[in-house]
Motif scaffolding. Structure first.
Motif, mmCIF file in Angstrom:
data_model
loop_
_atom_site.group_PDB
_atom_site.id
_atom_site.type_symbol
_atom_site.label_atom_id
_atom_site.label_comp_id
_atom_site.label_asym_id
_atom_site.label_seq_id
_atom_site.Cartn_x
_atom_site.Cartn_y
_atom_site.Cartn_z
ATOM 1 N N LEU A 1 0.836 -1.212 0.000
ATOM 2 C CA LEU A 1 0.000 0.000 0.000
ATOM 3 C C LEU A 1 0.869 1.260 0.000
ATOM 4 O O LEU A 1 0.493 2.277 -0.585
ATOM 5 N N LYS A 2 2.035 1.168 0.626
ATOM 6 C CA LYS A 2 2.965 2.313 0.620
ATOM 7 C C LYS A 2 3.465 2.576 -0.807
ATOM 8 O O LYS A 2 3.517 3.718 -1.262
ATOM 9 N N ILE A 3 3.828 1.488 -1.508
ATOM 10 C CA ILE A 3 4.302 1.628 -2.899
ATOM 11 C C ILE A 3 3.176 2.190 -3.770
ATOM 12 O O ILE A 3 3.378 3.090 -4.590
ATOM 13 N N LEU A 4 1.965 1.668 -3.563
ATOM 14 C CA LEU A 4 0.813 2.092 -4.362
ATOM 15 C C LEU A 4 0.474 3.560 -4.114
ATOM 16 O O LEU A 4 0.179 4.305 -5.058
ATOM 17 N N ALA A 5 0.555 3.986 -2.849
ATOM 18 C CA ALA A 5 0.267 5.395 -2.527
ATOM 19 C C ALA A 5 1.266 6.320 -3.231
ATOM 20 O O ALA A 5 0.885 7.363 -3.777
ATOM 21 N N SER A 6 2.535 5.925 -3.253
ATOM 22 C CA SER A 6 3.576 6.730 -3.943
ATOM 23 C C SER A 6 3.286 6.792 -5.442
ATOM 24 O O SER A 6 3.439 7.846 -6.079
ATOM 25 N N HIS A 7 2.869 5.654 -5.997
ATOM 26 C CA HIS A 7 2.558 5.608 -7.434
ATOM 27 C C HIS A 7 1.387 6.544 -7.762
ATOM 28 O O HIS A 7 1.442 7.282 -8.755
ATOM 29 N N ILE A 8 0.350 6.507 -6.936
ATOM 30 C CA ILE A 8 -0.828 7.363 -7.165
ATOM 31 C C ILE A 8 -0.435 8.840 -7.064
ATOM 32 O O ILE A 8 -0.879 9.682 -7.855
ATOM 33 N N LYS A 9 0.419 9.128 -6.117
ATOM 34 C CA LYS A 9 0.884 10.520 -5.919
ATOM 35 C C LYS A 9 1.584 11.026 -7.185
ATOM 36 O O LYS A 9 1.349 12.144 -7.648
ATOM 37 N N GLU A 10 2.414 10.168 -7.740
ATOM 38 C CA GLU A 10 3.163 10.520 -8.954
ATOM 39 C C GLU A 10 2.228 10.576 -10.170
ATOM 40 O O GLU A 10 2.273 11.512 -10.962
ATOM 41 N N LYS A 11 1.379 9.558 -10.310
ATOM 42 C CA LYS A 11 0.488 9.437 -11.468
ATOM 43 C C LYS A 11 -0.434 10.651 -11.604
ATOM 44 O O LYS A 11 -0.670 11.150 -12.702
ATOM 45 N N TYR A 12 -0.947 11.130 -10.469
ATOM 46 C CA TYR A 12 -1.906 12.246 -10.507
ATOM 47 C C TYR A 12 -1.265 13.584 -10.125
ATOM 48 O O TYR A 12 -1.959 14.568 -9.909
ATOM 49 N N LYS A 13 0.072 13.554 -10.051
ATOM 50 C CA LYS A 13 0.837 14.781 -9.726
ATOM 51 C C LYS A 13 0.266 15.489 -8.485
ATOM 52 O O LYS A 13 -0.040 16.681 -8.498
ATOM 53 N N VAL A 14 0.112 14.699 -7.413
ATOM 54 C CA VAL A 14 -0.435 15.229 -6.160
ATOM 55 C C VAL A 14 0.638 16.041 -5.439
ATOM 56 O O VAL A 14 1.773 15.583 -5.272
ATOM 57 N N SER A 15 0.280 17.232 -5.015
ATOM 58 C CA SER A 15 1.221 18.117 -4.310
ATOM 59 C C SER A 15 1.674 17.488 -2.994
ATOM 60 O O SER A 15 0.931 16.731 -2.357
ATOM 61 N N ASN A 16 2.878 17.798 -2.567
ATOM 62 C CA ASN A 16 3.416 17.293 -1.290
ATOM 63 C C ASN A 16 2.646 17.816 -0.083
ATOM 64 O O ASN A 16 2.849 17.367 1.033
ATOM 65 N N ALA A 17 1.776 18.785 -0.341
ATOM 66 C CA ALA A 17 0.954 19.317 0.757
ATOM 67 C C ALA A 17 -0.100 18.299 1.173
ATOM 68 O O ALA A 17 -0.732 18.436 2.217
ATOM 69 N N TYR A 18 -0.293 17.247 0.332
ATOM 70 C CA TYR A 18 -1.329 16.246 0.612
ATOM 71 C C TYR A 18 -0.732 14.862 0.808
ATOM 72 O O TYR A 18 0.247 14.496 0.167
ATOM 73 N N GLU A 19 -1.384 14.113 1.675
ATOM 74 C CA GLU A 19 -1.056 12.700 1.871
ATOM 75 C C GLU A 19 -2.111 11.875 1.119
ATOM 76 O O GLU A 19 -3.306 12.158 1.204
ATOM 77 N N VAL A 20 -1.640 10.883 0.359
ATOM 78 C CA VAL A 20 -2.569 9.991 -0.345
ATOM 79 C C VAL A 20 -2.996 8.880 0.612
ATOM 80 O O VAL A 20 -2.159 8.168 1.167
ATOM 81 N N VAL A 21 -4.295 8.749 0.823
ATOM 82 C CA VAL A 21 -4.825 7.691 1.699
ATOM 83 C C VAL A 21 -5.678 6.753 0.841
ATOM 84 O O VAL A 21 -6.585 7.196 0.142
ATOM 85 N N LEU A 22 -5.341 5.466 0.886
ATOM 86 C CA LEU A 22 -6.036 4.468 0.068
ATOM 87 C C LEU A 22 -7.129 3.779 0.865
ATOM 88 O O LEU A 22 -6.948 3.461 2.035
ATOM 89 N N LEU A 23 -8.251 3.516 0.186
ATOM 90 C CA LEU A 23 -9.398 2.873 0.824
ATOM 91 C C LEU A 23 -9.920 1.751 -0.061
ATOM 92 O O LEU A 23 -9.590 1.664 -1.240
ATOM 93 N N SER A 24 -10.795 0.923 0.522
ATOM 94 C CA SER A 24 -11.266 -0.265 -0.192
ATOM 95 C C SER A 24 -12.144 0.045 -1.402
ATOM 96 O O SER A 24 -12.236 -0.762 -2.313
#
Length: 496
Positions: free
Chosen positions: A60-83
């Motif tokens: 889930l840590k790897i996936l969250a990093s991938h999503i952050k990169e894929k959607y160009k999410v700003s470092n001001a936000y944390e990506v939280v994954l849900l079911s």
């Protein structure tokens, strides 16, 4: 004394061993448990994966990093994954989160501002309500996009019949129609669905309170707190006179009573006959967490309106699937309102269902072995000079209650909790059983319950006083009895 079959399992190893989807982790020394609770850098280096609702899975840590990169999410936000997207809607409305970007994935994603107290609140809430993203889904997704080189090899049931197998096994075990059973992504999500489903019924009947009976599992109590504006707690399940007095005045305001049969970790069983009479008298729904009881040990059909079971435990037996079940009793009028409850549930990931379908076929056989072993281990403990107190389901104070429910005379629930006359740390550290969170495994699994579940209470004088009030010893060892040869289990206790 023969050679022990058990050997030391280093800290941080998955339980079961070499299984990336394991829900437990080895904490072989008491200091490891303390370090884990205090989140020291050394322990975080060792423990990469643990109980999934408490520690983020490495995939889930790897996936969250991938999503952050894929959607160009700003470092001001944390990506939280849900079911799922459903889980996103629940969490977002609870914490007023409005994602600024459109994210299209086969799972849920929310963005939470860093550096705020909101992030911790959101993560805690997800832990309580059990909307965790499946490690198997994360694995398959990462493999497909080339971020993982291989997929964990395991035995799975056929995709087309897996769900039918799980539902059919539970329907047969609980003696309920299949349409009364709903699978959820975790046991806690089943608790959440039960309590959430009660809300509209509550509002229609003008009943706004819930009673928690007994000292329940930590996150169950947290959900009660989150979802009911008013709740009343009765810690002593053996004193129903107090409850009855309270209901004489307040019975018309109570929508439900939630309890565990038997309780975790002290294995107490309320007088269910009397409790059910009170529920009928005041038109109160009785919600029973039957994870410890299992449908193969105790018959709760005459009593429960709603059953909850964490299928992660005995039904799985291997501690490598996170799943739960919500079961409505056909004997209860509540069973006519299944949609009120089931609409809140998420569909577990298909590969988790396939894995559980493979394991649940041995559920009944597993429980027969575990029950028999538990009975023999209790007999050994009764004579063992190093044991101080034993908590199990036939303690004299509530033996008669439990015996009424037993499916056969060997139906001892597979959990024993004990305290020792010797130094707790010394005994805990020396025992070579698997040691870590969770229970219900085919391998014997130990947990220093109060240290792992209520470490904050151990640290303060007021916390210690509270533990004493509810009768929960600090140095309590909870033993989930496995399927090994009972002589080998006893031999390991003899060795220390």
């Amino acid at each position: 004394m023969s050679q022990s079959i058990f050997s030391h399992i280093p800290c941080g190893q998955t339980l079961p061993l070499n299984n990336i989807h394991a829900v437990s982790v080895s904490m072989p020394e008491l200091q490891d448990v303390i370090d884990y609770e205090e989140q020291t850098p050394e322990i975080l280096e060792k423990i990469k994966s643990a109980y999934p609702r408490f520690v983020m899975h490495p995939y889930l840590k790897i996936l969250a990093s991938h999503i952050k990169e894929k959607y160009k999410v700003s470092n001001a936000y944390e990506v939280v994954l849900l079911s799922s997207q459903k889980a996103v809607d629940v969490v977002s409305s609870k914490y007023f989160i409005h994602n600024k970007i459109e994210i299209n994935e086969p799972f849920g994603v929310i963005l939470v501002q860093n550096g705020t107290t909101q992030l911790q609140k959101v993560l805690k809430f997800i832990q309580h309500v059990g909307y965790n993203l499946s490690s198997r889904l994360a694995q398959d997704y990462l493999f497909e996009i080339g971020l993982l080189n291989n997929i964990h090899q395991e035995e799975l049931e056929n995709k087309t019949i897996a769900k039918e197998i799980v539902i059919s096994e539970l329907a047969k075990a609980y003696k309920q129609p299949k349409q009364n059973i709903c699978l959820t992504p975790s046991g806690m999500n089943a608790v959440y669905c039960a309590l959430k489903g009660l809300k509209p019924i509550q509002e229609r009947n003008g009943k706004n309170k819930l009673i928690q009976l007994g000292w329940l599992y930590l996150d169950t109590m947290n959900i009660v707190e989150h979802y009911f504006d008013e709740n009343k707690i009765f810690y002593d399940i053996n004193n129903l006179d107090l409850l009855e007095e309270y209901l004489k005045t307040n019975g018309h305001t109570i929508s439900a009573i939630i309890t565990e049969i038997p309780t975790n970790p002290l294995l107490q069983t309320v007088d269910l006959v009397r409790l059910k009479e009170l529920c009928l008298k005041y038109n109160i729904v009785l919600v029973i967490d039957a994870t410890f009881a299992t449908p193969y040990n105790l018959d709760l059909k005459p009593y429960a309106d709603i059953y909850i079971e964490s299928l992660t435990k005995f039904a799985c037996g291997n501690a490598d699937v996170l799943m739960g079940a919500l079961i409505l009793n056909e004997n209860s009028k509540i069973s006519m309102m299944s949609q009120e409850f089931f609409k809140h549930a998420d569909e577990p990931y298909i590969k988790d269902i396939q894995r559980l379908a493979f394991q649940i076929k041995d559920y009944e056989k597993r429980m027969k072995v575990i029950s028999k072993n538990t009975k023999l281990l209790v007999e050994y403990f009764k004579k063992a000079p190093f044991i101080d107190e034993i908590f199990y389901c036939l303690n004299p104070k509530y033996a008669s209650n439990y015996q009424k429910l037993m499916i056969d005379e060997n139906s001892l629930t597979g959990i024993i909790s004990v305290t020792f006359k010797k130094d707790f740390k010394e005994i805990y550290d020396k025992l070579n059983f698997a040691k870590g969170p969770s229970l219900g495994t085919e391998f014997t699994l130990l947990m220093p319950y109060t240290y792992l579940a209520h470490y904050d209470l151990i640290l303060t004088k007021s916390g210690n006083e509270f533990l004493e009030k509810i009768g929960l010893p600090i140095n309590l060892l909870r033993i989930s009895v496995g399927c090994e040869d009972i002589n080998d289990i006893i031999n390991e206790f003899e060795r220390v």
